[in-house]
Design a protein around this motif. Structure first.
Motif, mmCIF file in Angstrom:
data_model
loop_
_atom_site.group_PDB
_atom_site.id
_atom_site.type_symbol
_atom_site.label_atom_id
_atom_site.label_comp_id
_atom_site.label_asym_id
_atom_site.label_seq_id
_atom_site.Cartn_x
_atom_site.Cartn_y
_atom_site.Cartn_z
ATOM 1 N N GLY A 1 0.814 -1.206 0.000
ATOM 2 C CA GLY A 1 0.000 0.000 0.000
ATOM 3 C C GLY A 1 0.847 1.254 0.000
ATOM 4 O O GLY A 1 0.590 2.211 -0.756
ATOM 5 N N LEU A 2 1.890 1.253 0.829
ATOM 6 C CA LEU A 2 2.749 2.427 0.939
ATOM 7 C C LEU A 2 3.505 2.682 -0.363
ATOM 8 O O LEU A 2 3.508 3.800 -0.901
ATOM 9 N N LEU A 3 4.155 1.642 -0.882
ATOM 10 C CA LEU A 3 4.945 1.800 -2.104
ATOM 11 C C LEU A 3 4.056 2.066 -3.317
ATOM 12 O O LEU A 3 4.416 2.833 -4.218
ATOM 13 N N GLY A 4 2.886 1.437 -3.349
ATOM 14 C CA GLY A 4 1.976 1.665 -4.464
ATOM 15 C C GLY A 4 1.487 3.093 -4.524
ATOM 16 O O GLY A 4 1.442 3.711 -5.607
ATOM 17 N N ALA B 1 4.359 5.342 -5.597
ATOM 18 C CA ALA B 1 4.644 5.207 -7.020
ATOM 19 C C ALA B 1 3.585 5.894 -7.871
ATOM 20 O O ALA B 1 3.893 6.561 -8.872
ATOM 21 N N LEU B 2 2.333 5.742 -7.487
ATOM 22 C CA LEU B 2 1.235 6.347 -8.242
ATOM 23 C C LEU B 2 1.317 7.861 -8.215
ATOM 24 O O LEU B 2 1.161 8.541 -9.257
ATOM 25 N N LEU B 3 1.573 8.420 -7.025
ATOM 26 C CA LEU B 3 1.600 9.875 -6.896
ATOM 27 C C LEU B 3 2.886 10.493 -7.427
ATOM 28 O O LEU B 3 2.962 11.714 -7.600
ATOM 29 N N SER B 4 3.899 9.682 -7.686
ATOM 30 C CA SER B 4 5.164 10.221 -8.200
ATOM 31 C C SER B 4 5.138 10.429 -9.710
ATOM 32 O O SER B 4 6.067 11.010 -10.277
ATOM 33 N N GLN B 5 4.077 9.957 -10.352
ATOM 34 C CA GLN B 5 3.978 10.127 -11.802
ATOM 35 C C GLN B 5 3.738 11.598 -12.136
ATOM 36 O O GLN B 5 2.983 12.289 -11.451
ATOM 37 N N PRO B 6 4.358 12.109 -13.184
ATOM 38 C CA PRO B 6 4.151 13.516 -13.572
ATOM 39 C C PRO B 6 2.691 13.786 -13.904
ATOM 40 O O PRO B 6 1.999 12.945 -14.488
ATOM 41 N N GLY B 7 2.226 14.966 -13.494
ATOM 42 C CA GLY B 7 0.857 15.349 -13.781
ATOM 43 C C GLY B 7 0.709 15.861 -15.206
ATOM 44 O O GLY B 7 1.655 15.850 -16.007
ATOM 45 N N ALA B 8 -0.503 16.330 -15.509
ATOM 46 C CA ALA B 8 -0.788 16.801 -16.866
ATOM 47 C C ALA B 8 0.109 17.970 -17.245
ATOM 48 O O ALA B 8 0.495 18.134 -18.401
#
Length: 448
Positions: free
Chosen positions: A371-374, A377-384
């Motif tokens: 849960g923590l790593l997921g 990782a999800l929030l580290s993706q560049p935004g629009a």
């Protein structure tokens, strides 16, 4: 006189059956699985305690709805669980009168239930006879069965009884339940857990002690932790109580004027003249269970699934918070300090280590890590717009790999030694409860 001694006596091994001790009445709580178990395994000691002025409380965990019905004149009860349960309630009420017990409670009834919760019935879990002659779990466990209930709920209900009667000793089965019946084993686990929480001495029934011979008998005699009670004075009352359980057992005559108990599977055992109990030092829920037992392992399947999902969610929340906060700084003496990163890593380490210690399971720790790593990782993706919550700088790299390293350490570390276990050869509560004189002296067949 006392039979089980005070808490301090029991811990120091000073109390001896039949010898004077502190001038106060004992309060002994017996925890049994089904009606009739209390009389078969501990009836003589119960009667002796009552005669000595002790306060005795019997808790029966189920009503034995799945027990056999031996006599044909009661055949109407076969296959009718509700009718058999009601009948066995009557049997145990009469047996309690024969033994002189005034305080009997079914676990889950209002007087043996967690305050504020509605009363419930813990149903007999059932059993099957295995090829090796001991009991095993039934393949179709009922949802309301004692063994299907959340372990924490059982412990909480039993704790309510302990808080009510404040026992000086708790007595139940050894770790294999005497003969491996699932309800007996679970009763042991709950009784040991409650004894630990309440800091009350726990005594395990030594099944088959009177029939032990040779080295086993010598070991019993030399074992200072074993208390043996002479129960000959209560024989008539025990036989009267046993005869109340017509559905489950039959009292038969044996040679030389002795009496025996015939069980549904045909075995006959003599009515003993003594009953033995082993003091289990520093009772601990994990030490009382099999190697590797844990809070997580004690749960039902539903409880384990729910705990795993909650651990995953908790990890995701902490991962999201850390991802948002890890770039935060404070300025000290003109120099920036990455306080957000430190706080985020400390939070991640505390959650992972805390969940591993609390539940004693790598499964829970893995769920937290995922849960923590997921979430990170999800929030580290560049935004629009191209911006990222985890930029390519020192704190960003530390937050990317730091939780992963912490998770690997927490998941990989070995289970900690249980309380009461040392590296000097000291025995755990489990080992004490399951030493050869406790279980290998012979299993004690009983009714369900």
């Amino acid at each position: 006189m006392t039979y089980f001694g005070s808490a301090s006596d029991a811990r120091q091994g000073d109390a001896r059956p039949g010898q004077p001790s502190a001038l106060r009445a004992e309060r002994v709580l017996f925890v049994h699985a089904h009606p009739d178990d209390e009389t078969i395994a501990t009836g003589g000691t119960i009667a002796a305690l009552v005669d000595a002025g002790a306060e005795v409380t019997i808790v029966t965990c189920t009503r034995g709805e799945l027990g056999e019905v031996m006599p044909d004149d009661l055949a109407r009860l076969r296959g009718d669980e509700a009718a058999l349960a009601a009948h066995r309630e009557g049997e145990i009420a009469e047996a309690m009168r024969d033994l002189g017990v005034r305080d009997h409670r079914f676990l889950g009834d209002p007087e043996a239930r967690t305050h504020g919760l509605p009363a419930r019935v813990y149903r007999d879990s059932g059993m099957v006879w295995r090829s090796d002659g001991v009991a095993g779990p039934t393949p179709d466990l009922h949802g309301a069965a004692f063994c299907a209930a959340e372990f924490g709920e059982i412990v909480s209900d039993l704790q309510a009884v302990v808080e009510s009667v404040r026992p000086t000793a708790i007595v139940s089965y050894d770790e294999d339940g005497g003969y491996h019946h699932p309800d007996h084993v679970r009763a042991n686990r709950a009784a040991v857990r409650v004894a630990r929480l309440a800091e009350v001495p726990f005594f395990a029934v030594v099944a088959g002690a009177e029939e032990a011979t040779g080295a086993e008998a010598e070991a019993l005699a030399a074992d200072d932790s074993v208390r043996t009670v002479d129960v000959r004075a209560s024989t008539a009352r025990r036989l009267a109580a046993l005869r109340r359980y017509r559905t489950q057992v039959e009292v038969v005559d044996l040679p030389r004027g002795a009496a025996g108990i015939r069980f549904p599977h045909g075995a006959v055992t003599p009515v003993g003249t003594s009953e033995s109990f082993r003091f289990v030092p520093e009772p601990d829920s994990r030490a009382a269970g099999p190697a590797g037992a844990s809070e997580f392992a004690d749960m039902t399947t539903g409880g384990r699934v729910a705990t795993t999902v909650l651990a995953l969610a908790a990890g995701a929340v902490f991962g999201a918070l850390g991802t948002v906060a890890h770039q935060g700084t404070v300025t000290v003496a003109g120099a920036p300090i990455w306080s957000g990163l430190v706080l985020s890593l400390v939070m991640a380490a505390a959650l992972l280590a805390g969940m591993r210690l609390l539940f004693g399971s790598r499964v829970v720790a893995v769920a937290v890590a995922l849960g923590l790593l997921g979430a990170a990782a999800l929030l580290s993706q560049p935004g629009a717009g191209g911006s990222a919550l985890v930029p390519a700088n020192g704190p960003g790299y530390a937050w990317t790999f730091g939780p992963l390293l912490i998770a690997m350490v927490v998941i990989a570390w070995p289970s900690l030694p249980q309380r009461g276990t040392g590296h000097d050869g000291g025995s755990t509560a489990s080992e004490s409860a399951s030493a050869p004189t406790a279980s290998s002296a012979g299993t004690q067949p009983t009714a369900r």
